[in-house]
Design a protein around this motif. Structure first.
Motif, short mmCIF file in Angstrom:
data_model
loop_
_atom_site.label_atom_id
_atom_site.label_comp_id
_atom_site.label_asym_id
_atom_site.label_seq_id
_atom_site.Cartn_x
_atom_site.Cartn_y
_atom_site.Cartn_z
N LYS A 269 -16.71 -16.02 -6.53
CA LYS A 269 -16.90 -15.03 -5.46
C LYS A 269 -17.23 -13.66 -6.05
O LYS A 269 -18.06 -12.93 -5.51
CB LYS A 269 -15.65 -14.93 -4.61
N GLY A 270 -16.57 -13.31 -7.13
CA GLY A 270 -16.83 -12.02 -7.76
C GLY A 270 -18.25 -11.92 -8.29
O GLY A 270 -18.93 -10.91 -8.10
N ALA B 38 -2.72 -26.17 -14.75
CA ALA B 38 -3.85 -26.87 -14.15
C ALA B 38 -3.97 -26.58 -12.65
O ALA B 38 -5.06 -26.65 -12.09
CB ALA B 38 -3.70 -28.37 -14.37
N GLY B 39 -2.88 -26.25 -11.98
CA GLY B 39 -2.92 -25.99 -10.54
C GLY B 39 -3.64 -24.71 -10.17
O GLY B 39 -4.21 -24.59 -9.08
N LYS B 40 -3.63 -23.74 -11.05
CA LYS B 40 -4.24 -22.44 -10.76
C LYS B 40 -5.73 -22.38 -11.11
O LYS B 40 -6.42 -21.47 -10.67
CB LYS B 40 -3.53 -21.33 -11.54
N LEU B 41 -6.23 -23.33 -11.89
CA LEU B 41 -7.62 -23.26 -12.33
C LEU B 41 -8.63 -23.25 -11.18
O LEU B 41 -9.58 -22.48 -11.23
CB LEU B 41 -7.93 -24.40 -13.31
N PRO B 42 -8.47 -24.08 -10.13
CA PRO B 42 -9.45 -23.99 -9.04
C PRO B 42 -9.45 -22.63 -8.34
O PRO B 42 -10.50 -22.12 -7.96
CB PRO B 42 -9.00 -25.09 -8.07
N GLU B 43 -8.28 -22.01 -8.21
CA GLU B 43 -8.21 -20.69 -7.59
C GLU B 43 -8.89 -19.65 -8.46
O GLU B 43 -9.62 -18.78 -7.96
CB GLU B 43 -6.75 -20.29 -7.37
N ILE B 44 -8.68 -19.74 -9.76
CA ILE B 44 -9.30 -18.79 -10.68
C ILE B 44 -10.81 -18.96 -10.68
O ILE B 44 -11.57 -17.99 -10.64
CB ILE B 44 -8.73 -18.97 -12.11
N GLY B 45 -11.27 -20.22 -10.68
CA GLY B 45 -12.70 -20.48 -10.65
C GLY B 45 -13.34 -19.99 -9.36
O GLY B 45 -14.44 -19.43 -9.38
N GLY B 46 -12.67 -20.20 -8.24
CA GLY B 46 -13.20 -19.72 -6.96
C GLY B 46 -13.28 -18.21 -6.91
O GLY B 46 -14.27 -17.64 -6.42
N ALA B 47 -12.25 -17.55 -7.40
CA ALA B 47 -12.25 -16.09 -7.40
C ALA B 47 -13.34 -15.54 -8.32
O ALA B 47 -14.01 -14.56 -7.99
CB ALA B 47 -10.89 -15.56 -7.83
N ASN C 74 -20.66 -11.70 -5.25
CA ASN C 74 -20.64 -10.36 -4.65
C ASN C 74 -21.36 -9.34 -5.52
O ASN C 74 -22.03 -8.44 -5.02
CB ASN C 74 -19.21 -9.91 -4.37
N PHE C 75 -21.21 -9.47 -6.84
CA PHE C 75 -21.88 -8.56 -7.75
C PHE C 75 -23.39 -8.72 -7.65
O PHE C 75 -24.13 -7.72 -7.58
CB PHE C 75 -21.41 -8.80 -9.19
N LYS C 76 -23.87 -9.96 -7.64
CA LYS C 76 -25.31 -10.20 -7.52
C LYS C 76 -25.84 -9.67 -6.19
O LYS C 76 -26.91 -9.07 -6.13
CB LYS C 76 -25.62 -11.69 -7.63
N LYS C 77 -25.07 -9.89 -5.12
CA LYS C 77 -25.48 -9.42 -3.80
C LYS C 77 -25.56 -7.89 -3.76
O LYS C 77 -26.50 -7.32 -3.21
CB LYS C 77 -24.49 -9.92 -2.75
#
Length: 63
Positions: free
Chosen positions: A34-35, A22-31, A38-41
């Motif tokens: 961002k991906g 559960a601790g890593k889910l916010p980091e994975i969601g943020g990454a 960046n792809f849309k941009k």
């Protein structure tokens, strides 16, 4: 969308929770966000380098 129902999505979410915790889910969601951003941009912006020849260069005769 991909033929996934509610049951399949719940199973995938449980597997992700077990694998990453559960601790890593916010980091994975943020990454992931961002991906996608960046792809849309990158797909909407024009190319930074313009490689088309200038019109004045075409009019000049080679020496």
């Amino acid at each position: 969308m991909f033929g996934l129902g509610t049951t399949e999505l719940v199973i995938i979410l449980v597997l992700v929770l077990v694998i990453f915790g559960a601790g890593k889910l916010p980091e994975i969601g943020g990454a992931l966000g961002k991906g996608i951003r960046n792809f849309k941009k990158a797909t909407q912006e024009p190319d930074e380098i313009d490689i088309s020849p200038d019109r004045k260069d075409e009019d000049e005769e080679p020496k």
